[in-house]
Design an enzyme around this catalytic site. Structure first.
Site, PDB file in Angstrom:
ATOM      1  CE  LYS A 129       0.107   5.553   7.793  1.00 28.17           C
ATOM      2  NZ  LYS A 129       0.284   4.665   6.657  1.00 28.17           N
ATOM      3  CG  ASP A 164       5.827   4.087   1.076  1.00 28.60           C
ATOM      4  OD1 ASP A 164       6.006   4.712   2.146  1.00 28.60           O
ATOM      5  OD2 ASP A 164       4.707   3.910   0.567  1.00 28.60           O
ATOM      6  CE1 TYR A 184      -3.761   2.385   0.364  1.00 26.16           C
ATOM      7  CE2 TYR A 184      -2.476   3.364   2.133  1.00 26.16           C
ATOM      8  CZ  TYR A 184      -3.533   3.428   1.248  1.00 26.16           C
ATOM      9  OH  TYR A 184      -4.364   4.520   1.254  1.00 26.16           O
TER      10      TYR A 184
HETATM   11  C1  LIG Z   1      -0.175   5.063   5.207  1.00 26.08           C
HETATM   12  C2  LIG Z   1       0.753   4.800   4.081  1.00 26.08           C
HETATM   13  C3  LIG Z   1       0.806   5.640   2.952  1.00 26.08           C
HETATM   14  C4  LIG Z   1      -0.181   6.745   2.723  1.00 26.08           C
HETATM   15  O1  LIG Z   1      -0.071   7.772   3.646  1.00 26.08           O
HETATM   16  P1  LIG Z   1      -1.343   8.734   3.907  1.00 26.08           P
HETATM   17  O2  LIG Z   1      -0.786   9.799   4.801  1.00 26.08           O
HETATM   18  O3  LIG Z   1      -2.394   7.878   4.553  1.00 26.08           O
HETATM   19  O4  LIG Z   1      -1.790   9.256   2.601  1.00 26.08           O
HETATM   20  C5  LIG Z   1       1.780   5.400   2.009  1.00 26.08           C
HETATM   21  N1  LIG Z   1       2.650   4.395   2.141  1.00 26.08           N
HETATM   22  C6  LIG Z   1       2.630   3.567   3.197  1.00 26.08           C
HETATM   23  C7  LIG Z   1       3.638   2.481   3.308  1.00 26.08           C
HETATM   24  C8  LIG Z   1       1.670   3.723   4.195  1.00 26.08           C
HETATM   25  O5  LIG Z   1       1.615   2.865   5.216  1.00 26.08           O
END
Ligand SMILES: *Cc1c(COP(=O)(O)O)cnc(C)c1O
Length: 436
Positions: A275, A247, A152
């Site tokens: 986050k 990511d 994700y």
């Molecule tokens: C939560 C998440 C995102 C997206 O971040 P948002 O602030 O919710 O848009 C992207 N990559 C990873 C790995 C995530 O866990």
């Protein structure tokens, strides 16, 4: 029984959910908050968080492991972060100009993550990933994106092809509404297997702009890379003239102070953050070496902008959170609690005769209802959804709040105590026994 006085009423949450259903799609503002995958009904509406606990509209207290999907690492409403927000807010909520606080957070991130010379803030991880892909395309002059099944990376078009998390929970493979042209430029491969990547790069490497990966997967449970996998991924991507995007929205500052790439001794070309670095306020960021970041407007031709980018309250909360994370022994404590919880879950499941796999790294844990090892998305998919749903409900009834999906990680925070973990394990022992 460990919780004899617990009231079973969920009338307030049910009432709120009835109202929400009439005015919000599915009654929620993020599909991952729905209880659709765990038997349906009203999700608990939370009204307050304090440390390791959440309190719902019905007056119940829960030990929380959802932890803002990983954004919360100090526990709920940590005094230092709340105080920082309180200090900044009266001076103005938004200026639309540079502010001193963003320079401080820029400096902190660039100092702590060696592969990042320059950083740019966004309002969410979604935007940061979306822009990182655009940046890789701008830098390489190529278009195709390689990503991994079930990962994700937020909800921009290209990363919703074979995406995980809330997506997998609802059994959707690719989102509707993505133009075929976008789909054609995305190649999704199994994580943790180097041969499929090798094959794709051999055939189509000349068109691949970037390989996008979560260095430790946190969106189909928690799946660490097999030894040598990430090293090979980086080497092969570079050999094909593609950039590597890590990511690290979940992983940065999760397992130690900084990005997890340094634990593996790896240097991605672009790093995406989010986050934790916002301390509970909305944030996203991407960063890279100067040569790549020089392409970003106003220096270069790749455009990205944002009304909320570098929001003063997010900067203040992020700085306070990163400062608090420097506390001596904090990550060691998360590791200790994580280990105890993981081992306790294995033991309790074993005693109840329920086959499980428990993965743990620091304070992050994944529990899979399967007897088979899980090292990719398919392995997570094969785990028992029905058992997870019953376990989730049994835990909720016993005052333990998990994400309502077998794909999500449990996050222990710095506010969780040994007593919280022991109470969680007592609840889990009963919950495992209730499965047969
Ligand atoms: C939560 C998440 C995102 C997206 O971040 P948002 O602030 O919710 O848009 C992207 N990559 C990873 C790995 C995530 O866990």
């Amino acid at each position: 029984m460990s919780h004899p006085t617990r009231s079973a009423s969920t009338a307030a949450s049910e009432d709120l959910f009835r109202r929400a259903l009439a005015v919000a799609s599915g009654g929620v503002h993020s599909p991952s908050r729905s209880y659709a995958a765990v038997g349906g009904g009203a999700p608990r509406f939370m009204v307050r968080g304090e440390g390791a606990y959440l309190f719902d509209a019905d007056g119940h207290r829960y030990i929380d492991y959802l932890s803002g999907y990983g954004a919360i690492i100090l526990g709920h409403a940590p005094e230092r972060v709340v105080e920082a927000v309180r200090r900044v807010a009266p001076d103005g909520l938004l200026f639309g100009t540079p502010t001193p606080l963003e320079v401080e957070l820029d400096e902190r991130l660039c100092q702590v993550i060696p592969s990042v010379d320059r950083v740019r803030f966004t309002a969410s991880g979604t935007e940061a990933v979306m822009t990182a892909i655009r940046l890789a395309r701008a830098f390489t002059g190529k278009t195709k994106l390689v990503k991994f099944d079930g990962s994700y990376h937020g909800h921009s078009d290209p990363v919703l092809v074979s995406a995980g998390s809330g997506f997998s929970t609802l059994g959707i493979a690719d989102s509707a509404g993505i133009p075929p042209g976008v789909m054609e430029d995305v190649i999704s491969l199994p994580y943790n297997q180097i041969e499929p990547l090798e094959e794709v790069l051999f055939r189509q490497g000349a068109q691949v702009a970037a390989v996008l990966v979560e260095p430790v997967v946190g969106n189909f449970g928690l799946v660490p890379p097999k030894p040598g996998y990430l090293e090979a991924l980086v080497e092969q991507a570079h050999a094909a003239g593609a950039l590597v995007i890590f990511d690290e929205v979940i992983t940065a500052f999760r397992f130690g102070y900084g990005a997890v790439q340094d634990r593996f001794g790896l240097r991605p070309d672009i790093t995406v953050l989010g986050k934790i670095i916002g301390g509970g306020m909305p944030i996203g960021a991407y960063g890279a070496r100067a040569e790549i970041m020089d392409l970003v407007a106003p220096l270069g031709p790749m455009y990205q902008d944002g009304t909320w980018a570098g929001h003063p309250l997010s900067m203040a909360a992020g700085l306070a959170c990163l400062e608090a994370l420097r506390e001596e022994g904090l990550y060691a404590r998360l590791e200790r609690l994580g280990r105890r919880l993981a081992q306790g879950l294995r033991d309790a499941a074993g005693r109840a005769g329920v086959p499980v796999q428990v993965h743990q790294m620091g304070g992050a844990i994944a529990l899979y209802f399967t007897g088979e090892p899980v090292d990719d998305f398919a392995g997570c998919e094969r785990s028992d959804s029905e058992r997870f749903a019953r376990f989730f409900r049994a835990m909720l009834q016993r005052g333990v709040h998990l994400a309502p999906s077998k794909y999500e990680v449990w996050f222990v925070t710095a506010a969780h105590t040994e007593a919280d973990v022991e109470q969680t394990l007592e609840a889990a022992a009963e919950a495992f026994r209730s499965l047969d």
